[in-house]
Motif scaffolding. Sequence first.
Motif, short mmCIF file in Angstrom:
data_model
loop_
_atom_site.label_atom_id
_atom_site.label_comp_id
_atom_site.label_asym_id
_atom_site.label_seq_id
_atom_site.Cartn_x
_atom_site.Cartn_y
_atom_site.Cartn_z
N THR A 57 0.82 -57.30 -14.48
CA THR A 57 1.29 -56.86 -13.17
C THR A 57 1.07 -55.39 -12.92
OG1 THR A 57 3.39 -56.22 -14.72
CG2 THR A 57 3.19 -58.53 -13.27
N ASN A 58 1.00 -54.75 -12.11
CA ASN A 58 1.09 -53.34 -11.71
C ASN A 58 2.11 -53.16 -10.55
OD1 ASN A 58 -1.49 -54.24 -10.27
ND2 ASN A 58 -0.79 -52.57 -9.30
N TYR A 59 2.71 -51.67 -10.72
CA TYR A 59 3.73 -51.71 -9.73
C TYR A 59 3.35 -50.02 -9.16
CZ TYR A 59 6.40 -55.10 -11.82
OH TYR A 59 6.64 -56.27 -12.48
N ALA A 60 3.76 -49.82 -7.70
CA ALA A 60 3.94 -48.46 -7.13
C ALA A 60 4.99 -47.71 -8.03
CB ALA A 60 4.38 -48.52 -5.81
N ASP A 61 4.67 -46.43 -8.18
CA ASP A 61 5.56 -45.54 -8.76
C ASP A 61 6.96 -45.84 -8.24
OD1 ASP A 61 3.23 -42.65 -9.27
OD2 ASP A 61 3.54 -44.55 -10.42
N SER A 62 7.30 -45.98 -6.94
CA SER A 62 8.51 -46.10 -6.46
C SER A 62 9.06 -47.31 -6.90
CB SER A 62 8.29 -45.94 -4.98
OG SER A 62 7.36 -47.21 -4.33
N ALA A 63 8.29 -48.37 -7.36
CA ALA A 63 8.82 -49.58 -7.82
C ALA A 63 9.10 -49.79 -9.12
CB ALA A 63 7.92 -50.71 -7.30
N LYS A 64 8.61 -49.04 -10.16
CA LYS A 64 8.68 -48.75 -11.51
C LYS A 64 9.98 -48.90 -11.93
CE LYS A 64 3.79 -47.50 -12.36
NZ LYS A 64 3.06 -46.28 -13.21
N GLY A 65 10.55 -49.82 -12.87
CA GLY A 65 11.69 -49.77 -13.46
C GLY A 65 12.82 -50.36 -12.56
N ARG A 66 12.33 -50.76 -11.24
CA ARG A 66 13.46 -51.24 -10.44
C ARG A 66 13.12 -52.75 -9.87
NH1 ARG A 66 14.76 -48.90 -5.71
NH2 ARG A 66 12.64 -48.15 -5.39
N PHE A 67 11.77 -52.95 -9.71
CA PHE A 67 11.24 -54.09 -9.08
C PHE A 67 10.65 -54.93 -10.22
CE2 PHE A 67 10.76 -52.19 -4.51
CZ PHE A 67 12.11 -52.04 -4.62
N THR A 68 10.73 -56.18 -10.14
CA THR A 68 9.82 -57.17 -10.98
C THR A 68 9.08 -58.27 -10.27
OG1 THR A 68 11.47 -56.71 -12.70
CG2 THR A 68 10.02 -58.42 -12.96
N ILE A 69 7.94 -58.42 -10.56
CA ILE A 69 7.01 -59.40 -9.98
C ILE A 69 6.88 -60.50 -10.94
CG2 ILE A 69 4.82 -58.40 -10.36
CD1 ILE A 69 3.98 -59.46 -7.71
N SER A 70 6.93 -61.70 -10.40
CA SER A 70 6.66 -62.74 -11.43
C SER A 70 6.08 -64.17 -10.60
CB SER A 70 7.95 -63.35 -12.05
OG SER A 70 9.09 -63.74 -10.99
N ARG A 71 5.52 -65.03 -11.29
CA ARG A 71 4.99 -66.18 -10.59
C ARG A 71 5.44 -67.49 -11.20
NH1 ARG A 71 -1.13 -64.99 -10.04
NH2 ARG A 71 -1.12 -67.17 -9.14
N ASP A 72 5.41 -68.47 -10.46
CA ASP A 72 5.56 -69.63 -11.00
C ASP A 72 4.45 -70.57 -10.32
OD1 ASP A 72 6.22 -72.47 -11.30
OD2 ASP A 72 8.43 -72.10 -11.19
N ASN A 73 3.32 -70.69 -11.25
CA ASN A 73 2.14 -71.26 -10.97
C ASN A 73 2.18 -72.84 -10.44
OD1 ASN A 73 0.56 -69.07 -11.11
ND2 ASN A 73 0.09 -69.48 -13.35
N ALA A 74 3.11 -73.65 -11.13
CA ALA A 74 3.46 -74.92 -10.84
C ALA A 74 4.23 -75.18 -9.52
CB ALA A 74 4.44 -75.62 -11.87
#
Length: 120
Positions: A57-74
């Motif tokens: 994952t990588n985040y914009a500086d404005s999102a770091k520490g507040r937003f979390t991206i995740s995925r469910d491939n199934a």
Amino acid sequence: QVHLVESGGGLVQAGGSLRLSCAASGSIFSINRVGWYRQAPGKQRELVAQITTGGSTNYADSAKGRFTISRDNAKNAVYLQLNSLKPEDTAVYYCNAEVTLTSRALIIVQGQGTQVTVSS
């Protein structure tokens, strides 16, 4: 061929949380890189967070520490957890994905977006 549908947006007070979902459907062999972008009125679209096939994952500086991206491939789904929301996070959030079709063709797909509004 492939459709992305975002959901989970809404109106929330500053400091609140939302969980955005991006569901893909169609002739999908695999979903590769997926990014969440946002665009506020009068501003350019910006990348908020990105996740690779392997889960990096990588985040914009404005999102770091507040937003979390995740995925469910199934489930062919990607999520964006938004915490500690600020009024400046108000925007339309879009899901953008690189998809390998069952034909093995590679395409880029974007959803219609979901509105996030943060009140002060």
